[in-house]
Design a protein around this motif. Structure first.
Motif, PDB file in Angstrom:
ATOM      1  N   VAL A 118      78.132  73.247  61.911  1.00 33.57           N
ATOM      2  CA  VAL A 118      78.076  74.581  62.537  1.00 33.57           C
ATOM      3  C   VAL A 118      76.631  75.039  62.673  1.00 33.57           C
ATOM      4  N   PHE A 119      75.851  74.858  61.607  1.00 31.78           N
ATOM      5  CA  PHE A 119      74.455  75.285  61.668  1.00 31.78           C
ATOM      6  C   PHE A 119      73.595  74.321  62.482  1.00 31.78           C
ATOM      7  N   ALA A 120      74.030  73.061  62.572  1.00 37.69           N
ATOM      8  CA  ALA A 120      73.349  72.126  63.469  1.00 37.69           C
ATOM      9  C   ALA A 120      73.521  72.570  64.918  1.00 37.69           C
ATOM     10  N   ILE A 121      74.700  73.090  65.244  1.00 40.77           N
ATOM     11  CA  ILE A 121      74.950  73.605  66.590  1.00 40.77           C
ATOM     12  C   ILE A 121      74.110  74.850  66.843  1.00 40.77           C
ATOM     13  N   PHE A 122      74.034  75.731  65.827  1.00 36.82           N
ATOM     14  CA  PHE A 122      73.156  76.899  65.948  1.00 36.82           C
ATOM     15  C   PHE A 122      71.715  76.450  66.204  1.00 36.82           C
ATOM     16  N   LEU A 123      71.289  75.414  65.484  1.00 41.84           N
ATOM     17  CA  LEU A 123      69.942  74.875  65.676  1.00 41.84           C
ATOM     18  C   LEU A 123      69.790  74.354  67.100  1.00 41.84           C
ATOM     19  N   TYR A 124      70.784  73.606  67.557  1.00 42.40           N
ATOM     20  CA  TYR A 124      70.749  73.053  68.905  1.00 42.40           C
ATOM     21  C   TYR A 124      70.686  74.162  69.954  1.00 42.40           C
ATOM     22  N   LEU A 125      71.516  75.176  69.787  1.00 47.66           N
ATOM     23  CA  LEU A 125      71.581  76.266  70.764  1.00 47.66           C
ATOM     24  C   LEU A 125      70.377  77.197  70.680  1.00 47.66           C
ATOM     25  N   PHE A 334      66.982  64.290  69.137  1.00 48.26           N
ATOM     26  CA  PHE A 334      66.420  63.836  67.856  1.00 48.26           C
ATOM     27  C   PHE A 334      66.498  64.908  66.768  1.00 48.26           C
ATOM     28  N   ILE A 335      66.150  66.141  67.131  1.00 46.17           N
ATOM     29  CA  ILE A 335      66.008  67.200  66.119  1.00 46.17           C
ATOM     30  C   ILE A 335      67.318  67.542  65.417  1.00 46.17           C
ATOM     31  N   PRO A 336      68.426  67.808  66.140  1.00 48.49           N
ATOM     32  CA  PRO A 336      69.668  68.191  65.439  1.00 48.49           C
ATOM     33  C   PRO A 336      70.259  67.090  64.556  1.00 48.49           C
ATOM     34  N   LEU A 337      69.825  65.842  64.750  1.00 51.06           N
ATOM     35  CA  LEU A 337      70.319  64.756  63.899  1.00 51.06           C
ATOM     36  C   LEU A 337      69.705  64.825  62.500  1.00 51.06           C
ATOM     37  N   CYS A 338      68.597  65.548  62.397  1.00 51.64           N
ATOM     38  CA  CYS A 338      67.862  65.589  61.128  1.00 51.64           C
ATOM     39  C   CYS A 338      68.232  66.833  60.325  1.00 51.64           C
ATOM     40  N   ILE A 339      69.434  66.821  59.797  1.00 49.65           N
ATOM     41  CA  ILE A 339      69.871  67.925  58.950  1.00 49.65           C
ATOM     42  C   ILE A 339      70.477  67.342  57.676  1.00 49.65           C
ATOM     43  N   PRO A 340      70.478  68.105  56.576  1.00 53.91           N
ATOM     44  CA  PRO A 340      71.108  67.624  55.347  1.00 53.91           C
ATOM     45  C   PRO A 340      72.606  67.410  55.559  1.00 53.91           C
ATOM     46  N   PRO A 341      73.195  66.399  54.920  1.00 47.45           N
ATOM     47  CA  PRO A 341      74.619  66.132  55.129  1.00 47.45           C
ATOM     48  C   PRO A 341      75.544  67.158  54.466  1.00 47.45           C
ATOM     49  N   GLN A 342      75.070  67.786  53.406  1.00 51.20           N
ATOM     50  CA  GLN A 342      75.897  68.745  52.673  1.00 51.20           C
ATOM     51  C   GLN A 342      75.223  70.110  52.630  1.00 51.20           C
ATOM     52  N   LYS A 343      75.935  71.095  52.114  1.00 46.23           N
ATOM     53  CA  LYS A 343      75.453  72.476  52.089  1.00 46.23           C
ATOM     54  C   LYS A 343      74.059  72.544  51.495  1.00 46.23           C
ATOM     55  N   ASN A 344      73.162  73.218  52.229  1.00 43.82           N
ATOM     56  CA  ASN A 344      71.792  73.385  51.775  1.00 43.82           C
ATOM     57  C   ASN A 344      71.295  74.748  52.246  1.00 43.82           C
ATOM     58  N   LEU A 350      66.628  78.512  57.262  1.00 42.88           N
ATOM     59  CA  LEU A 350      65.676  78.067  58.279  1.00 42.88           C
ATOM     60  C   LEU A 350      66.276  78.169  59.676  1.00 42.88           C
ATOM     61  N   VAL A 351      67.538  77.768  59.824  1.00 48.52           N
ATOM     62  CA  VAL A 351      68.205  77.830  61.127  1.00 48.52           C
ATOM     63  C   VAL A 351      68.377  79.279  61.579  1.00 48.52           C
ATOM     64  N   VAL A 352      68.792  80.145  60.665  1.00 48.07           N
ATOM     65  CA  VAL A 352      68.993  81.563  61.007  1.00 48.07           C
ATOM     66  C   VAL A 352      67.679  82.183  61.471  1.00 48.07           C
ATOM     67  N   ILE A 353      66.600  81.916  60.755  1.00 40.17           N
ATOM     68  CA  ILE A 353      65.288  82.446  61.139  1.00 40.17           C
ATOM     69  C   ILE A 353      64.875  81.903  62.507  1.00 40.17           C
ATOM     70  N   ASN A 354      65.125  80.618  62.719  1.00 33.94           N
ATOM     71  CA  ASN A 354      64.746  79.994  63.993  1.00 33.94           C
ATOM     72  C   ASN A 354      65.506  80.605  65.172  1.00 33.94           C
ATOM     73  N   VAL A 355      66.780  80.926  64.975  1.00 34.24           N
ATOM     74  CA  VAL A 355      67.574  81.555  66.035  1.00 34.24           C
ATOM     75  C   VAL A 355      66.919  82.859  66.487  1.00 34.24           C
ATOM     76  N   PHE A 356      66.470  83.672  65.529  1.00 26.85           N
ATOM     77  CA  PHE A 356      65.842  84.951  65.871  1.00 26.85           C
ATOM     78  C   PHE A 356      64.454  84.749  66.489  1.00 26.85           C
ATOM     79  N   MET A 357      63.746  83.730  66.030  1.00 24.81           N
ATOM     80  CA  MET A 357      62.415  83.459  66.579  1.00 24.81           C
ATOM     81  C   MET A 357      62.486  83.011  68.032  1.00 24.81           C
ATOM     82  N   MET A 358      63.505  82.211  68.363  1.00 24.32           N
ATOM     83  CA  MET A 358      63.595  81.644  69.705  1.00 24.32           C
ATOM     84  C   MET A 358      64.438  82.475  70.665  1.00 24.32           C
ATOM     85  N   LYS A 359      65.016  83.545  70.171  1.00 30.99           N
ATOM     86  CA  LYS A 359      65.891  84.381  71.005  1.00 30.99           C
ATOM     87  C   LYS A 359      65.223  84.855  72.298  1.00 30.99           C
TER      88      LYS A 359
END
Length: 471
Positions: A118-125, A334-344, A350-359
């Motif tokens: 879910v957060f990988a998708i947020f990162l992607y979007l 390449f970028i969305p493939l590089c995420i931790p496999p389990q809850k981190n 980092l993803v939440v902050i990035n969403v607001f930065m790139m909005k």
């Protein structure tokens, strides 16, 4: 339906959320892409290039030139489908495939939890490039799709550790797709580096024999070259023509240009974002922290190392005098493939902050296209304003910097002082044209009472009217 009998565990809930994320993205992009009246000049230019060709038989389509340095296969594709709606819909299918395949790799090959997906998708979007609304029918989306599909097939079948003929055929086919991707757009060779790095690192990790590795590398090279040649059959007819077109817009490599690739911030005259990594893909600090977190938390570091090296390679490859932001499109894979496999929690924050930065940069991609669609659908409003002031200042030549696709109101390729400075001019700017720094400066000058060349007249229904007088 008895909802009490539904057994929704945590994974199921996050899987549903991920599905809705993608559906919302797909619907928005389908709406934007299906509004074919809202085009950019390059799209019309590419279609015009094909219209000018004499394509009378199958051979003409096969041996079409690699115009502008794009793979000849791309031009064959445009020549076959011809209509912008068909090409836009195929582009839309291309952008829908990429996140689906990213999820497939994360889930099936890397065993990533649905929460992190879910957060990988947020990162992607949160990557502005995935909302690309520039030259939609250009070669970038098509070639990127070939690269992603080829890389995914390769990763899937190489992980099976199977040396059967059937498995080798699939691997060869995947390498052909990666070769086609690179043949259409040369910088997509980063996909080739990515898969070969993954194979070598994975082979070392699993202690495969040297003979096994050499055979697979030969298979990769053969498939890659086959794909590259397939995307440029003009080579077999006239290699000189291929080389001339391929080098037409090439520019020398300069390591100092890396700062442009990383930090360039620029909106083109036609309001297409051509910025660098920081404003079109992901902030540098976010990317660094993402890769660092994944390296620390992920026990299987093969795909992360492959992505990091491929990212650095692409950034260096693009360090040339001529650079445009969409050269970095492979990074959306390449970028969305590089995420931790389990809850981190570090990753999530980092993803939440990035969403607001790139909005703001995501908003620009969507908002400019929506405003273009609105202006085209409400052209009478624009016409009323321009007709009124053209009559009032009938001794001034009109220059329209309003929007593309308006009938009878041409969008000016306006890079001051390239317009005729010997004539008095009346300039019309739309609200979103201010995104271009040169347009914005003109408007600011008009509001400066000390400037004798530009005079602000009015702002009416988001159209700013300015008079220009030469010295």
């Amino acid at each position: 339906m008895n909802f009490n009998k539904l057994n929704l565990n945590e994974d199921s809930i996050f899987k549903i959320i991920a599905t809705f994320q993608l559906l919302i993205y797909f619907v928005i992009m389908l709406f934007l892409y299906c509004n074919i009246s809202a085009t950019v000049p390059d799209e019309l230019w590419f279609l015009d290039i094909i219209k000018q060709q004499s394509l009378n038989n199958f051979k003409d389509y096969i041996f079409i030139q690699n115009y502008l340095g794009y793979g000849a296969l791309y031009w064959s594709f445009v020549a076959i489908f011809k209509k912008i709606l068909y090409l836009r819909l195929i582009s839309w299918m291309g952008i829908t495939i990429v996140p689906i395949l990213i999820i497939f790799i994360l889930r099936k090959l890397l065993n990533t939890s649905w929460l992190n997906i879910v957060f990988a998708i947020f990162l992607y979007l949160s990557i502005p490039c995935v909302w690309f609304t520039g030259k939609v029918i250009g070669p970038e989306i098509y070639s990127n799709t070939f690269g992603v599909i080829g890389s995914t097939i390769f990763l899937y079948f190489i992980s099976k550790k199977n040396i059967s003929i059937k498995n080798n055929i699939y691997l060869f086919f995947s390498c052909v797709l990666v070769g086609i991707s690179s043949g259409i757009k040369a910088y997509n060779i980063s996909f080739g580096l990515f898969v070969i790095l993954f194979f070598i690192l994975n082979s070392i990790k699993n202690k495969f024999s040297l003979i096994y590795m050499v055979k697979r590398v030969v298979l990769f090279i053969a498939g890659f070259i086959s794909g590259f040649l397939l995307s440029n059959l003009i080579i077999f007819k006239s290699i000189n023509t291929f080389i001339a077109n391929f080098t037409q817009y090439s520019s020398p490599f300069h390591i100092t240009q890396i700062s442009t690739v990383l930090f360039k911030k620029y909106i083109e005259w036609d309001l297409v974002n051509s910025s660098g990594l920081e404003y079109f893909i992901i902030p540098c600090i976010t990317l660094f922290l993402l890769y660092l977190i994944t390296l620390i938390c992920n026990k299987n570091k093969v795909i992360t190392i492959s992505s990091i090296i491929s990212t650095l390679f692409l950034l260096l490859l693009c360090s040339r005098d001529r650079f445009l932001g969409w050269y970095l499109m492979p990074l959306t894979f390449f970028i969305p493939l590089c995420i931790p496999p389990q809850k981190n929690y570090f990753f999530i924050v980092l993803v939440v902050i990035n969403v607001f930065m790139m909005k703001p940069f995501i908003n620009f991609q969507i908002k400019t296209k929506l405003e273009t669609i609105y202006n085209i659908n409400n052209q009478h409003i624009v016409e009323n304003i321009t007709n009124k002031y053209n009559k009032l200042y009938n001794d001034y030549q009109p220059i329209y910097i309003i929007d593309l696709g308006l009938k009878g109101i041409p969008y000016s390729h306006f890079d001051p002082p390239l317009f005729d400075t010997n004539k008095k001019s009346i300039l019309y700017f739309s609200e979103h044209s201010k995104a271009n720094i040169q347009h914005k400066r003109i408007i600011e000058k008009s509001l400066n009472n000390n400037d004798t060349n530009y005079k602000f007249v009015t702002k009416n229904d988001n159209i700013t009217v300015i008079l220009y007088k030469p010295n």
